[in-house]
Design a protein around this motif. Structure first.
Motif: not given
Ligand code: ADP
Ligand code: ZN
Ligand code: ZN
Length: 756
Positions: A476-488
């Protein structure tokens, strides 16, 4: 307009109501029309008829009809009817407040906000009120009732009572009342006296309950703790600040140079004159430490106003400020509009902080409002910062503000040494270079604390395919997704979209996928494997969601022994970490090449602020900056810790390009699911603006974040050398285009600070 004053003051609690509030009627000159601000796209108040018996007060609330609804309105004034009034003028349904809520200076400030930011009048008034009063609650403390002994209760010998519990309750109440203490049920419970016991006293008419009420008083400025002896720089600053009359003092000094001590002593002078003080702090700057420091100094009551309070607490704190009970009001952005009787001084701490600018709806800047309010009231204001905004520096250089510098650290500590690590020549793991790792180890071995700064939360800023280079983008955005390991989870920091990380590359089918880059979560994980016995304390929005979390993490940071603090800019703000001797900045390169002309200013401020966390105790500190561009000229003054030279460099650049503070800027932003519509609207506006004298426009261009939450975003920058021209040109647009249409919305941002 002829205004006459009422002889009896309307009562609200026992608050004293200043003369200037009391607008009312006389028989020769009946004020039978009220001007009332109501919700909707109105730049000013609407007129309503006052019915016999109604007494609307300037700054009070009324219930009025608007189209087919009943709405809450704020009375801005009353007047006699005149020939211009329509016969069909609607009548006020009900007057809510028997005494005014908003003081004349706040009304005037809110009107200015609406004019200056070219926004509806009503939201400007609403900014000044706590949530419960916005929805029409009675302006009353929502506190436990007081338990007060009747005359009979005061004189009865407790031994005459039968039950031993009742006897104890009466004796306790008598002794409290004798000492002038006001007693509540919760206090009795703390002494082991339950509700049933005092209830039976109430039945015997020995006791009655009274609604909690305000206790207005005149500030005294009595100290609980003596003030410190100021050093030369500090006393020069304090001396230069007048106790009365409008003046702005820019107080510049690195962290630890003793700015807060100057605020405290300036406040004490003001309180001793019987006047009140408003202190503004940035959004996350209001920590228990800060609060404790103010509370420990003064006996006068202090209230806080910030977004972390419940509606009830905020309501109570607001009423204590407005009713003249509190002498010191400490708050974040919107507290600048709190009505405060006899306000005598405003302090804006960390005046450069971006959280003073509201980033949605009514986009005001609290520092600028503070200065306007000080001018209205003819009182002084202090702007404090280690890294003043270019706007304030410019005003100081032009002689509009006093400029005072605190050169030494108050307790004579050494300034931290700053050096760069050239990342082009370094091995690195999880974003941390060999060299930095080595330094961390040294400092921890010396029983010190280390602070690592990383302006990115989450585990990794992307999820990456080693075979084809695919990276996970937000749909939905012109942006990368960030990986959050704690909640995978993959998380979009712009729209909140979440999804599971892909197991297989959607482009090439490979399963060779890994996180790319480092965020705070990853840094924490890597550090805990390298230093398994050292506490790793993380500060970011994921680990610190509220004041309680913050308090908890700060307490851990203040415990003895070596530790590593790792976090985002949350770490850079105002906290004192006396045992940190090494600050490592993992990555700050992004700001070097941003298209946002303010990015560099922010990055330099952040660098100086973060560096200031080091060596605050007795031990000298070091600051290490990892960068791929160690020779960038931008860093030169910063490495020498010369913020003024850095600012001078940026100011020269801004002057060449006519950018703020040398020119005036507004930003128009549009968004739509259909990019052509968003762009077309701004093109049309650009055409109209260009027809005005002295206006330049840039764009429309796709916004730096060109798509967000499924909407395409465009921006148009509007510039002029004269502020009034900018306003004149923009006004017709605000009047002529509704902000929301089907599939299209737009807004105006005056003095924008974020060009994303
Ligand atoms: P800032 O607000 O600029 O970060 P502070 O006012 O918090 O600086 O001062 C830093 C530390 O120095 C605090 O612990 C404070 O108590 C102490 N301090 C400030 N002024 C003095 C002074 N004149 N004499 C001794 N200690 C001082
Ligand atoms: Zn692939
Ligand atoms: Zn998104």
């Amino acid at each position: 307009m002829v205004v006459s004053y009422h002889s009896q003051s309307p009562k609200f609690g026992s608050a004293i109501i200043p003369e200037s509030y009391r607008l009312t009627t006389t028989s020769e000159n009946p004020h039978n029309v009220a001007e009332i601000a109501v919700p909707g796209p109105f730049a000013g108040p609407l007129s309503y008829r006052i019915m016999p018996g109604q007494q609307p007060l300037q700054g009070g609330r009324c219930l009025v009809p608007l189209r087919s609804r009943e709405v809450l309105g704020i009375v801005t004034g009353t007047r006699p009817s005149n020939a211009g009034d329509s016969d069909a003028l609607k009548a006020i349904i009900r007057v809510i407040d028997a005494s005014p809520l908003l003081s004349p200076d706040v009304l005037q400030l809110a009107r200015w906000v609406s004019r200056y930011y070219l926004y509806d009048i009503y939201p400007a008034f609403m900014l000044a009120l706590p949530a419960l009063l916005r929805v029409g609650d009675h302006a009353q403390l929502k506190d436990e009732p007081l338990l007060v002994l009747t005359i009979a209760g005061q004189h009865l010998d407790p031994d005459k009572l039968k039950g031993s519990r009742q006897r104890d309750a009466l004796a306790a109440l008598q002794s409290m009342q004798h000492n002038g203490q006001r007693c509540k049920a919760s206090e009795l419970r703390a002494r082991g006296i339950e509700r049933a016991h005092w209830k039976s006293l109430e039945q015997k008419r020995l006791l009655k309950q009274e609604a909690a009420s305000l206790n207005p008083n005149t500030p005294q400025g009595q100290l609980r703790q003596p003030s410190l002896d100021l050093n030369d720089d500090q006393s020069a600053a304090l001396k230069a600040l007048p106790t009365e009359g409008f003046a702005v003092q820019l107080l510049e000094g690195v962290t630890g140079s003793g700015k807060t001590e100057v605020y405290l002593q300036a406040m004490s002078r003001t309180l001793a004159l019987g006047k009140r003080v408003l202190v503004l702090v940035p959004e996350i700057g209001l920590t228990p430490q800060t609060l404790a420091r103010f509370e420990q100094r003064f006996q006068d009551q202090l209230v806080t106003l910030h977004s972390g309070l419940t509606d009830k607490h905020r309501n109570n704190a607001w009423l204590r400020a407005q009713g003249g009970e509190a002498g010191i009001i400490l708050g974040t952005r919107s507290a600048v509009l709190t009505p405060i009787p006899d306000l005598g001084l405003i302090v804006v701490d960390e005046e450069h902080d971006a959280s003073y600018k509201q980033q949605d709806t009514l986009r005001y800047h609290a520092r600028d409002l503070a200065i306007y309010r000080a001018r209205l009231l003819n009182i002084p204001v202090i702007l404090g910062s280690a890294t003043p905004s270019l706007e304030s520096l410019h005003n100081a250089y032009e002689g509009r503000y006093q400029h005072r510098q605190l050169q030494q650290r108050a307790q004579g500590q050494q300034r931290a040494r700053l050096e760069t690590i050239d990342m082009r020549k370094q091995q690195q793991q999880h974003g941390v270079s060999e060299r930095l790792l080595h330094r961390i180890r040294q400092h921890l071995d010396g029983d010190n604390q280390v602070l690592l700064f990383l302006n990115r939360r989450g585990y990794a800023p992307s999820w990456f395919c080693h075979q084809c280079g695919w990276m996970s983008d937000c749909p939905f955005c012109d942006a990368r997704l960030t990986y959050h390991r704690g909640r995978h989870q993959m998380l979009c920091h712009h729209c909140g979209h979440q999804e599971r990380p892909a197991n297989q590359c959607p482009d090439c089918g490979s399963s060779d996928l890994t996180p790319l880059g480092a965020g705070t979560e990853r840094a924490e994980e890597a550090l805990s494997t390298w230093f398994p016995t050292t506490p790793i304390i993380r500060f970011d929005r994921d680990s610190v969601a509220n004041t309680r979390d913050l308090e908890h993490q700060l307490a851990r940071a203040h415990a003895d022994g070596p530790a590593i603090l790792v976090g985002t800019q949350m770490l850079a703000k105002g906290h004192h970490f006396n045992r940190v001797t090494l600050v490592g900045i993992i990555d700050m390169d992004a700001g070097l090449f941003s298209a946002d002309f303010r990015a560099r200013e922010r990055m330099g401020q952040l660098l100086v602020q973060v560096s200031g966390r080091s060596g605050r105790g007795e031990r000298a500190g070091e600051v290490v900056l990892q960068t791929f561009h160690p020779d960038h000229p931008f860093f030169t003054p910063l490495l020498e810790q010369d913020y003024p030279a850095f600012a001078a460099q940026l100011l020269a650049e801004r002057q060449r390009s006519g950018l703020p503070p040398f020119g005036f800027l507004a930003c128009l932003r549009s968004d739509s699911a259909y990019p052509q519509r968003a762009e077309q609207l701004l093109k049309e506006m650009a055409q109209r603006l260009l027809a005005e004298p002295g206006i330049r426009v840039f764009g429309p261009l796709p916004a730096l974040l060109s798509r967000r939450a499924g909407k395409h975003r465009f921006t148009l920058l509007v510039q002029s050398d004269q502020r009034s021209r900018l306003h004149t040109a923009l006004q017709p647009l605000v009047a002529g285009y509704p902000r929301q249409q089907r599939h299209l919305s737009w807004h105006l941002d005056i003095d924008p600070i974020d060009l994303m």
